[in-house]
Scaffold this motif. Structure first.
Motif, mmCIF file in Angstrom:
data_model
loop_
_atom_site.group_PDB
_atom_site.id
_atom_site.type_symbol
_atom_site.label_atom_id
_atom_site.label_comp_id
_atom_site.label_asym_id
_atom_site.label_seq_id
_atom_site.Cartn_x
_atom_site.Cartn_y
_atom_site.Cartn_z
ATOM 1 N N TRP A 163 -2.055 7.650 5.809
ATOM 2 C CA TRP A 163 -2.676 6.388 6.204
ATOM 3 C C TRP A 163 -4.120 6.354 5.736
ATOM 4 N N HIS A 164 -4.586 5.154 5.376
ATOM 5 C CA HIS A 164 -6.001 4.937 5.104
ATOM 6 C C HIS A 164 -6.702 4.667 6.436
ATOM 7 N N ALA A 165 -7.725 5.451 6.748
ATOM 8 C CA ALA A 165 -8.489 5.224 7.971
ATOM 9 C C ALA A 165 -9.432 4.041 7.774
ATOM 10 N N LEU A 166 -9.412 3.109 8.710
ATOM 11 C CA LEU A 166 -10.291 1.948 8.693
ATOM 12 C C LEU A 166 -11.236 2.035 9.892
ATOM 13 N N THR A 167 -11.975 0.991 10.134
ATOM 14 C CA THR A 167 -12.711 0.843 11.379
ATOM 15 C C THR A 167 -12.443 -0.571 11.891
ATOM 16 N N PRO A 168 -12.644 -0.790 13.211
ATOM 17 C CA PRO A 168 -13.298 0.062 14.184
ATOM 18 C C PRO A 168 -12.486 1.301 14.550
ATOM 19 N N GLN A 169 -13.235 2.286 15.117
ATOM 20 C CA GLN A 169 -12.648 3.467 15.718
ATOM 21 C C GLN A 169 -13.159 3.515 17.160
ATOM 22 N N LEU A 170 -12.258 3.662 18.101
ATOM 23 C CA LEU A 170 -12.573 3.464 19.521
ATOM 24 C C LEU A 170 -12.370 4.744 20.322
ATOM 25 N N PHE A 171 -13.425 5.197 21.016
ATOM 26 C CA PHE A 171 -13.340 6.394 21.840
ATOM 27 C C PHE A 171 -14.250 6.275 23.057
ATOM 28 N N ASN A 172 -13.914 7.045 24.089
ATOM 29 C CA ASN A 172 -14.809 7.160 25.223
ATOM 30 C C ASN A 172 -16.151 7.695 24.737
ATOM 31 N N THR A 173 -17.235 7.076 25.180
ATOM 32 C CA THR A 173 -18.562 7.429 24.673
ATOM 33 C C THR A 173 -18.900 8.899 24.896
ATOM 34 N N GLY A 174 -18.717 9.383 26.119
ATOM 35 C CA GLY A 174 -19.071 10.760 26.420
ATOM 36 C C GLY A 174 -18.249 11.764 25.637
ATOM 37 N N VAL A 175 -16.948 11.497 25.504
ATOM 38 C CA VAL A 175 -16.065 12.414 24.772
ATOM 39 C C VAL A 175 -16.424 12.433 23.288
ATOM 40 N N LEU A 176 -16.669 11.267 22.714
ATOM 41 C CA LEU A 176 -17.050 11.198 21.305
ATOM 42 C C LEU A 176 -18.398 11.869 21.064
ATOM 43 N N ARG A 177 -19.339 11.659 21.961
ATOM 44 C CA ARG A 177 -20.656 12.275 21.828
ATOM 45 C C ARG A 177 -20.524 13.797 21.777
#
Length: 239
Positions: A163-177
């Protein structure tokens, strides 16, 4: 939808050298607005997005000249030397328990329908986030460079489940940080937010997005983006 606050984070500190333009690509104009203005206005006009955070290079000469730079719904942070650092700076401005919708500045043709579909990941307890993506449909070739610098085909790659990765990409802020901090500390190659999450063992949902959600990287992309934006505007006017 009942969910925590959702913030859009837009890393916009790049220069877009492949566009061969006299300014960063996000400041090129389509239909009377810069690419960046189209992108920001699409994000904030979605009813579930609380605020937009944008990371701008400290040496940027263009952003402050745009009317949108004074928008009350926009928070500006300093961009970093790479995407991961810019996103980190954006996340630092968000509440820990919010959700971050990270989107490329040069993808102005994003649809509200795709945003809404992606936000559905929040209610799925088996996933820590998700990304818009498109399945690979073309035959994929692995290249090898000859002694003269030319490129030859090494072999054909199997495209099953690619798959080609696109955006948006959505994650919990704290977990992504935390994933970005750990990935950078480990020297991992972080090309998008999902790669940081994957490196920490998190499950990331793939959601097929509209193919009109192109990233403008080369001059030939501009007329195609203009066409897609015109089509979107026409559909909205008919409602």
């Amino acid at each position: 939808m009942n969910h925590p606050e959702i913030y859009a984070v837009v890393p916009a500190a790049g220069i877009g050298s492949r566009m061969q333009a006299d300014r960063p690509k996000q400041y090129l104009t389509i239909a009377g607005k810069t690419i960046l203005e189209h992108t920001l206005e699409t994000l904030i006009s979605h009813p579930d997005i609380h605020r937009v955070i944008i990371a701008i290079s400290p040496s940027d000469e263009y952003f402050s000249t745009l009317p949108v730079s004074q928008a009350q719904w926009l928070t500006v942070v300093a961009g970093g030397h790479d995407r991961a650092t810019s996103v980190q700076n954006g996340l630092a401005a968000l509440p820990e328990q919010s959700w971050a919708l990270v989107h490329d500045a040069a993808r102005p043709c994003l649809s509200h329908a795709d945003i809404t579909t992606l936000l559905g990941v929040i209610s799925d307890d088996t996933q820590t986030g998700g990304i818009l993506a498109s399945p690979v449909r073309d035959t994929m070739k692995r290249a090898t460079k000859t002694g003269s610098g030319a490129l030859n085909v090494s072999h054909t790659e199997c495209r099953d489940n690619l798959w080609h990765a696109l955006t948006p990409q959505l994650f919990n802020t704290g977990v992504l940080r935390n994933a970005l901090v750990q990935g950078i500390a480990a020297g991992a190659t972080i090309t998008d937010e999902a790669s940081a999450m994957e490196a920490q063992g998190h499950q990331v949902r793939l959601i097929e997005g509209n193919p009109a959600n192109i990233k403008i990287t080369r001059p030939a992309d501009l007329p195609l983006a203009a066409f897609y934006l015109s089509e979107q505007a026409s559909k909205q006017n008919k409602r």
